[in-house]
Design a protein around this motif. Structure first.
Motif, short mmCIF file in Angstrom:
data_model
loop_
_atom_site.label_atom_id
_atom_site.label_comp_id
_atom_site.label_asym_id
_atom_site.label_seq_id
_atom_site.Cartn_x
_atom_site.Cartn_y
_atom_site.Cartn_z
N LEU A 248 0.89 -1.22 0.11
CA LEU A 248 0.09 -0.06 -0.12
C LEU A 248 0.91 1.23 0.02
O LEU A 248 0.39 2.36 -0.56
CB LEU A 248 -0.79 0.01 1.34
N THR A 249 1.92 1.22 0.72
CA THR A 249 2.89 2.35 0.69
C THR A 249 3.42 2.58 -0.68
O THR A 249 3.49 3.81 -0.88
CB THR A 249 3.94 2.23 1.78
N ASP A 250 3.87 1.40 -1.27
CA ASP A 250 4.23 1.69 -2.80
C ASP A 250 3.36 2.38 -3.66
O ASP A 250 3.55 3.00 -4.57
CB ASP A 250 4.83 0.25 -3.14
N ILE A 251 2.13 1.59 -3.44
CA ILE A 251 1.02 2.13 -4.20
C ILE A 251 0.78 3.54 -4.12
O ILE A 251 0.43 4.54 -4.84
CB ILE A 251 -0.15 1.47 -4.06
N SER A 252 0.81 4.07 -2.85
CA SER A 252 0.24 5.63 -2.54
C SER A 252 1.18 6.31 -2.80
O SER A 252 1.04 7.69 -3.08
CB SER A 252 0.05 5.38 -1.04
N SER A 253 2.59 6.02 -2.98
CA SER A 253 3.77 6.89 -3.35
C SER A 253 3.67 6.99 -4.64
O SER A 253 4.54 7.55 -5.16
CB SER A 253 4.90 6.37 -2.80
N SER A 254 3.01 6.17 -5.57
CA SER A 254 2.98 6.32 -7.05
C SER A 254 1.89 7.22 -7.68
O SER A 254 0.65 6.84 -7.61
CB SER A 254 2.93 5.05 -7.65
N PRO A 255 1.92 8.54 -8.00
CA PRO A 255 0.92 9.21 -8.26
C PRO A 255 0.04 8.90 -9.55
O PRO A 255 -1.04 9.18 -9.68
CB PRO A 255 1.66 10.57 -8.56
N SER A 256 0.76 8.17 -10.22
CA SER A 256 0.13 7.66 -11.58
C SER A 256 -0.57 6.44 -11.16
O SER A 256 -1.46 6.13 -12.30
CB SER A 256 1.36 7.39 -12.54
N SER A 257 -0.61 5.81 -10.15
CA SER A 257 -1.30 4.59 -10.04
C SER A 257 -2.77 5.24 -9.62
O SER A 257 -3.29 6.08 -8.80
CB SER A 257 -1.06 3.85 -8.73
N PRO A 258 -3.81 4.30 -10.17
CA PRO A 258 -5.23 4.84 -10.09
C PRO A 258 -5.85 4.44 -8.68
O PRO A 258 -6.74 4.73 -8.25
CB PRO A 258 -5.80 3.98 -11.18
N PHE A 259 -4.89 3.72 -8.09
CA PHE A 259 -5.31 3.46 -6.61
C PHE A 259 -4.39 4.06 -5.49
O PHE A 259 -4.66 3.58 -4.19
CB PHE A 259 -4.93 1.63 -6.36
N ALA A 260 -3.70 5.17 -5.95
CA ALA A 260 -3.01 5.85 -4.85
C ALA A 260 -3.73 6.28 -3.90
O ALA A 260 -3.42 6.16 -2.43
CB ALA A 260 -2.13 7.07 -5.65
N GLN A 261 -4.95 6.89 -4.16
CA GLN A 261 -5.58 7.66 -3.03
C GLN A 261 -6.34 6.52 -2.13
O GLN A 261 -6.49 6.66 -1.03
CB GLN A 261 -6.74 8.46 -3.72
N ARG A 262 -6.76 5.58 -2.75
CA ARG A 262 -7.34 4.43 -1.94
C ARG A 262 -6.47 3.82 -1.10
O ARG A 262 -6.75 3.44 0.26
CB ARG A 262 -8.21 3.49 -2.85
N ALA A 263 -5.27 3.50 -1.62
CA ALA A 263 -4.09 2.93 -0.75
C ALA A 263 -3.91 4.05 0.32
O ALA A 263 -3.66 3.61 1.46
CB ALA A 263 -2.96 2.82 -1.62
N ASN A 264 -3.59 5.19 0.25
CA ASN A 264 -3.36 6.22 1.36
C ASN A 264 -4.51 6.13 2.23
O ASN A 264 -3.90 6.34 3.52
CB ASN A 264 -3.46 7.51 0.65
N THR A 265 -5.76 6.33 1.90
CA THR A 265 -6.78 5.99 2.75
C THR A 265 -6.70 4.82 3.95
O THR A 265 -6.99 4.80 5.05
CB THR A 265 -8.07 6.29 2.01
N LEU A 266 -6.57 3.77 3.15
CA LEU A 266 -6.52 2.52 3.90
C LEU A 266 -5.26 2.50 4.82
O LEU A 266 -5.29 1.88 5.86
CB LEU A 266 -6.50 1.19 2.88
N LEU A 267 -4.26 3.06 4.35
CA LEU A 267 -2.95 2.97 5.39
C LEU A 267 -3.28 3.86 6.55
O LEU A 267 -2.93 3.52 7.50
CB LEU A 267 -1.83 3.78 4.61
N LYS A 268 -3.96 5.14 6.56
CA LYS A 268 -4.55 5.81 7.53
C LYS A 268 -5.35 5.11 8.50
O LYS A 268 -5.27 5.19 9.84
CB LYS A 268 -5.11 7.14 6.92
N ALA A 269 -6.23 4.30 8.06
CA ALA A 269 -7.32 3.51 8.66
C ALA A 269 -6.29 2.37 9.49
O ALA A 269 -6.88 1.88 10.55
CB ALA A 269 -8.19 2.89 8.02
N MET A 270 -5.36 1.94 8.94
CA MET A 270 -4.80 1.02 9.66
C MET A 270 -3.75 1.43 10.67
O MET A 270 -3.24 0.49 11.61
CB MET A 270 -3.85 0.15 8.68
N GLN A 271 -3.54 2.57 10.99
CA GLN A 271 -2.67 3.01 11.74
C GLN A 271 -3.57 3.02 13.35
O GLN A 271 -4.58 3.12 13.44
CB GLN A 271 -2.56 4.59 11.69
#
Length: 267
Positions: free
Chosen positions: A244-267
């Motif tokens: 998820l960290t790899d995905i969220s750090s890739s602006p070109s990924s269509p799942f970047a925002q969703r990955a970032n949201t899920l990462l925050k929920a996992m904290q």
């Protein structure tokens, strides 16, 4: 005659501040604020009593017997100025209070940590999971040039997928892929993995997504996203977090925002 110590304990359990507050009281009240309910405070107090009883014995009985000794010592102080029994008992009581304050703060902190509900990764998965849009149609299924049997298998798998019957879809996709032609659509493998995931077979889905991500650039980002969800559902949060960290750090990924949201929920 009421017992001041018991009154203080009951006040602390209720979370009420005392107007006459010493250092111990202030420390104890800071610890009490870490607890949300009276029942938690009462249970913690009980655990502390048991811990001290195991370590030092029943201090209530000791203090009760010591009180009379203190009275005797005080009465006879003029006759025996070297008697320090009363002072010793008071010193012991004060040391006990300080130790209790320290233990209380430590215990309250650990209590809060250990009594917080564990992260519900299944719930996080369920909130984040949505099936990937079905791109299969008459053209991707092979058309007139493909054996009818293969078209029927893929059509059955696609229909079950659209109906969210993931168990049936997983079985149908597996049947299709077992004898699929070389030109079989890569998306079929993606839908197979998603069907396994939706059918609560996350462990089987992980290698499917991993293989697709490594061998098909077109579906790499999508496969990685669902692989992270599969890892989360299989209770592997650290591995999921890394993807998820790899995905969220890739602006070109269509799942970047969703990955970032899920990462925050996992904290």
């Amino acid at each position: 005659m009421s017992n001041p110590n018991r009154q203080d304990r009951e006040r602390w359990i209720r979370g009420e501040e005392s107007p006459d507050m010493d250092d111990f009281g202030r420390s104890a009240d800071r610890g009490r604020k870490e607890l949300s309910a009276d029942v938690e405070a009462a249970e913690l107090m009980k655990e502390l009593d048991l811990a001290f009883a195991a370590k030092f014995g029943d201090l209530d009985k000791k203090e009760g017997s010591s009180t009379s000794s203190v009275g005797g010592a005080t009465a006879g102080a003029e006759k025996d100025p070297k008697s320090h029994e009363g002072a010793t008992v008071r010193r012991l009581s004060r040391l006990y209070a300080i130790a209790a304050a320290i233990l209380l703060l430590i215990a309250a902190g650990s209590w809060w940590l250990t009594h917080q509900p564990a992260t519900d990764y299944e719930a996080l998965y369920a909130e984040a999971f949505t099936p990937y849009a079905n791109e299969l149609d008459s053209r991707t299924m092979g058309g007139e040039d493909s054996p009818a049997s293969l078209d029927e298998k893929l059509a059955a798998a696609s229909l079950a997928y659209d109906r969210r019957d993931y168990a049936a879809a997983a079985t149908a996709f597996a049947d299709y892929l077992a004898s699929a032609p070389a030109a079989a659509p890569a998306s079929a493998r993606l839908y197979y993995g998603i069907s396994l995931l939706g059918a609560n077979k996350a462990g089987e889905a992980i290698p499917v997504f991993d293989e697709l991500a490594n061998n098909n650039a077109s579906y790499r980002d999508t496969a990685r996203w669902y692989q992270a969800l599969a890892l989360l559902r299989s209770q592997q949060p650290d591995a999921a977090r890394q993807i998820l960290t790899d995905i969220s750090s890739s602006p070109s990924s269509p799942f970047a925002q969703r990955a970032n949201t899920l990462l925050k929920a996992m904290q």
